[in-house]
Design an enzyme around this catalytic site. Sequence first.
Site, PDB file in Angstrom:
ATOM      1  CG  HIS A  31       2.166  -6.613  -6.651  1.00  0.00           C
ATOM      2  ND1 HIS A  31       2.118  -7.582  -7.624  1.00  0.00           N
ATOM      3  CD2 HIS A  31       1.464  -5.565  -7.120  1.00  0.00           C
ATOM      4  CE1 HIS A  31       1.409  -7.136  -8.622  1.00  0.00           C
ATOM      5  NE2 HIS A  31       1.001  -5.923  -8.356  1.00  0.00           N
ATOM      6  CG  PHE A  91       7.182   2.597   9.153  1.00  0.00           C
ATOM      7  CD1 PHE A  91       6.629   2.914   7.926  1.00  0.00           C
ATOM      8  CD2 PHE A  91       7.773   1.354   9.313  1.00  0.00           C
ATOM      9  CE1 PHE A  91       6.665   2.004   6.864  1.00  0.00           C
ATOM     10  CE2 PHE A  91       7.809   0.440   8.262  1.00  0.00           C
ATOM     11  CZ  PHE A  91       7.253   0.764   7.037  1.00  0.00           C
TER      12      PHE A  91
END
Length: 156
Positions: free
Chosen positions: A89, A114
């Site tokens: 994931h 970011f």
Amino acid sequence: MPRTYEGMLDAKGFRFGLVVGRFNDLITGRLVEGALDCLSRHGALDDEITIVKVPGSWEIPLVAERLAGSGKVDAVIGLGVLIRGATPHFDYIAAETAKGLAHVGLSKGIPVSFGVLTCDTLEQALERSGAKAGNKGWQAAQAAIEMVQLYRTLGD
Ligand code: RBF
């Protein structure tokens, strides 16, 4: 002398949108604190800062796009914490979060920072959110301030 452009670190008069993942909120909370500290110490007013909380890093680009398209902010700061688990994931979410935020910045024409940690361990995440490796939320906010100034200097 070549003509050189760079952004100053003055946040006065600019509006910032923080998009924050709740997943691992022990740490994302620290990133938010760092980002807010940086913004206010560079002259941004509380009234000009919008914080939107989302479930996890996956959702950060979705809301970043809405905020960036709203005309109500001059820069978006994405803050999230991904910690590698036993399944793949992590890689899927990390890749899409990074790609998504990059896409928002390119398509909406405002700076997008970011501030998403991608760590193997909780310890690494703690180190990057106010312990020995600084606070990446603070740095993401600083980059946003520099970039809004740079965009203004470069114009359209
Ligand atoms: N979101 C994070 O921000 N950080 C994580 O470390 C994280 N790990 C996840 C692990 C799994 C197995 C799943 C299913 C989700 C995880 N999420 C994480 C949440 C994800 O960003 C998103 O909120 C959910 O998948 C719902 O769309």
